[in-house]
Design an enzyme around this catalytic site. Structure first.
Site, short mmCIF file in Angstrom:
data_model
loop_
_atom_site.label_atom_id
_atom_site.label_comp_id
_atom_site.label_asym_id
_atom_site.label_seq_id
_atom_site.Cartn_x
_atom_site.Cartn_y
_atom_site.Cartn_z
N SER A 1 14.71 21.90 -15.59
CA SER A 1 13.58 22.80 -15.96
C SER A 1 14.08 23.84 -16.36
O SER A 1 14.97 24.33 -16.34
CB SER A 1 12.75 22.88 -14.68
OG SER A 1 12.07 23.97 -14.38
N LYS B 1 15.87 21.95 -10.28
CA LYS B 1 15.13 20.69 -10.76
C LYS B 1 16.17 19.69 -11.28
O LYS B 1 17.05 20.10 -12.12
CB LYS B 1 14.00 20.81 -11.67
CG LYS B 1 12.89 21.76 -10.92
CD LYS B 1 12.27 20.71 -9.85
CE LYS B 1 11.37 19.81 -10.32
NZ LYS B 1 10.13 19.99 -11.00
N HIS C 1 0.87 -1.15 -0.01
CA HIS C 1 0.00 -0.15 0.09
C HIS C 1 0.87 1.26 -0.10
O HIS C 1 0.34 2.16 0.51
CB HIS C 1 -1.11 0.11 1.20
CG HIS C 1 -1.76 -1.22 1.49
ND1 HIS C 1 -2.97 -1.67 0.70
CD2 HIS C 1 -1.44 -2.40 1.98
CE1 HIS C 1 -3.27 -2.62 1.19
NE2 HIS C 1 -2.40 -3.35 2.06
N GLU D 1 9.73 8.85 -16.49
CA GLU D 1 8.26 9.45 -16.90
C GLU D 1 7.69 9.11 -18.17
O GLU D 1 6.63 8.53 -18.56
CB GLU D 1 8.26 10.80 -16.49
CG GLU D 1 8.26 11.09 -15.22
CD GLU D 1 8.66 12.70 -14.96
OE1 GLU D 1 7.89 13.53 -15.55
OE2 GLU D 1 9.62 13.04 -14.40
#
Ligand code: ARG
Length: 459
Positions: free
Chosen positions: A277, A283, A156, A290
């Site tokens: 970024s 970043k 979980h 992704e």
């Protein structure tokens, strides 16, 4: 360009129909397979006396020349050709004349395309399998380095029980091993030759289907000619194996994305495999992971395209089936691209062991071990479970961990607790004593790695 099937028609096809119908923009990638299939077909026709030996020689030479010219770039695909089959045949006839017109004897584009796709996919299965194996070997190599790297295992997405990073990696190795099995299985069932099915009903010529099948290294011919031209199960089976690979890569990617976050910080990607970024200078983004996660949807979509394309199609060939190629090619290209980028991204990532270990120290992931400690001293498991739950509650209230909770607190709940409880709940001990088959204990994981190395090979 006049159509090869022009005889029956009084008008040229509308240019919009030509464009709409044409598949050469995507089936040209099967030119080698088309030529290989044609050479086998011509060889068989000559062996059976259906064409002369001289015609066969001219055809084979002509096709070999076309193949060389396409390979070198001396010959370009004609975008006006309807498909790769028409293109090669027209080019052959332009080069060698009448003999070229005899090549299509006892054959249809329907069995020709069914053959070409199988030949093409058969090779692609080998390429995808090699990439899966390479990733599997990388997993084994990394796992060998991390058999002592304690991390929390989750259920979980809540810290659950202590494992090692090696144990976690080897779970993915198990998935990849099944992926390899699925690819091999799809390849095996695909490896029957549809050539000689003709348009749908075979042929009156005395062809030898066993011969073409063996010339093309198939296990044998497809037994029913209607099935030979109308079956695309092999695309669907491969599409499904590819979708499963992406499903595994997307789960792994998701974990990598989480692990790279400040919230986890279990992993740091190499600068060469991360991106920045345009506005936020701090970043460092896991774009590769992704994108792999994102591209999974494409491959699922390709599988769905294939399944839907085949749904309710009457026998035998229908033009709908031309749509098979873009879908399965896209699935293959995407999986190959993802595997080839994902592997070096993972291989170059820095494993932040201390952070893993610190995370394991929080979240009471040794609670099961505490209960097991009592159970091993004769307390029934359910009672032990309850006592430990109460202890965890006390720790939460007081901001303590099971390791820092004083012994008298333990004893207050059960006199069975002794000083040795701290040894039993030590995180390393907890992971290393989980030595049941398949567990995280070092010797168990080493066995998993050895078994996986047999499947994937060593890096
Ligand atoms: N380009 C076609 C395809 O990919 C080849 C088979 C065409 N057959 C036909 N009867 N029109 O499916």
């Amino acid at each position: 360009m006049a159509k090869m099937w022009a005889g029956r028609f009084k008008k040229e096809a509308d240019s919009r129909v030509n464009d709409f119908n044409s598949s050469i923009s995507f089936d040209s990638r099967m030119y080698r397979q088309d030529i290989t299939g044609s050479i086998a077909h011509a060889t068989m026709l000559a062996a059976r006396g259906i064409i002369s030996e001289q015609d066969r020689e001219q055809i084979v030479d002509g096709l070999t020349g076309i193949l060389a010219d396409l390979d070198s770039g001396a010959l370009l695909f004609d975008p006006d050709a309807e498909d790769i089959h028409m293109f090669v045949e027209a080019e052959l006839t332009a080069r060698i004349g009448d003999a070229g017109k005899r090549l299509h004897t006892a054959r249809s584009r329907n069995d020709q395309v069914a053959l070409d796709i199988r030949l093409y996919l058969r090779e692609q299965i080998d390429e995808v399998s090699a990439l899966v194996k390479a990733l599997g070997s990388t997993l084994c190599r990394m796992a060998r380095e991390h058999t002592d790297t304690i991390m929390p295992g989750y259920t979980h997405l809540q810290r659950a029980q202590p494992i090692t990073f090696a144990h976690h990696l080897m779970a993915y190795a198990g998935m990849l091993a099944r992926d390899l099995g699925r690819l091999a299985d799809a390849g095996k069932r695909m490896n029957l030759c549809p050539l000689g099915s003709g348009a749908l009903a075979g042929t009156t010529y005395p062809i030898d289907r066993e011969m073409t099948a063996s010339l093309l290294q198939f296990d044998g011919p497809v037994l029913n000619s209607l099935d030979g031209v109308s079956d695309r199960d092999f695309c669907i089976e491969l599409g499904s194996a590819l979708a499963a690979i992406m499903m595994h890569l997307s789960r792994f990617s998701e974990e990598i994305i989480l692990w790279c976050s400040w919230e986890f910080k279990f992993l740091e990607l190499d600068d060469a495999f991360a991106t920045g970024s345009s506005i936020m200078p701090q970043k460092k983004n896991p774009d590769v992971a992704e994108l792999v996660r994102g591209k999974t949807g494409r491959v699922y979509g390709d599988l769905m395209t294939l399944l839907t394309m085949m749904k309710s199609l009457p026998l035998a060939y229908n033009k709908d089936m031309q749509e098979d190629k873009e879908a399965i090619f896209d699935a293959i290209d995407t999986v190959k691209l993802c595997l080839s980028t994902f592997r070096p991204m993972l291989a170059t990532a820095r494993v932040l062991k201390d952070n893993m270990r610190n995370a394991a120290a929080k979240g009471f992931i040794n609670a099961t071990d505490c209960a097991d400690y009592l159970t091993k001293k004769g307390v029934p498991f359910r009672d032990a479970y309850k006592i430990t739950g109460t202890l965890v509650g006390i720790c939460v209230d007081r901001g303590l961990t099971l390791e820092t909770l004083p012994l008298d607190q333990y004893k207050a709940l059960s006199p069975v607790f002794e000083e040795d409880v701290y040894k039993a709940i030590d995180l390393t001990a907890c992971a290393m004593t989980r030595s049941s088959l398949g567990g995280p204990a070092k010797e168990q994981v080493l066995e998993q790695i050895e078994a996986a190395e047999k499947v994937f090979g060593e890096e």
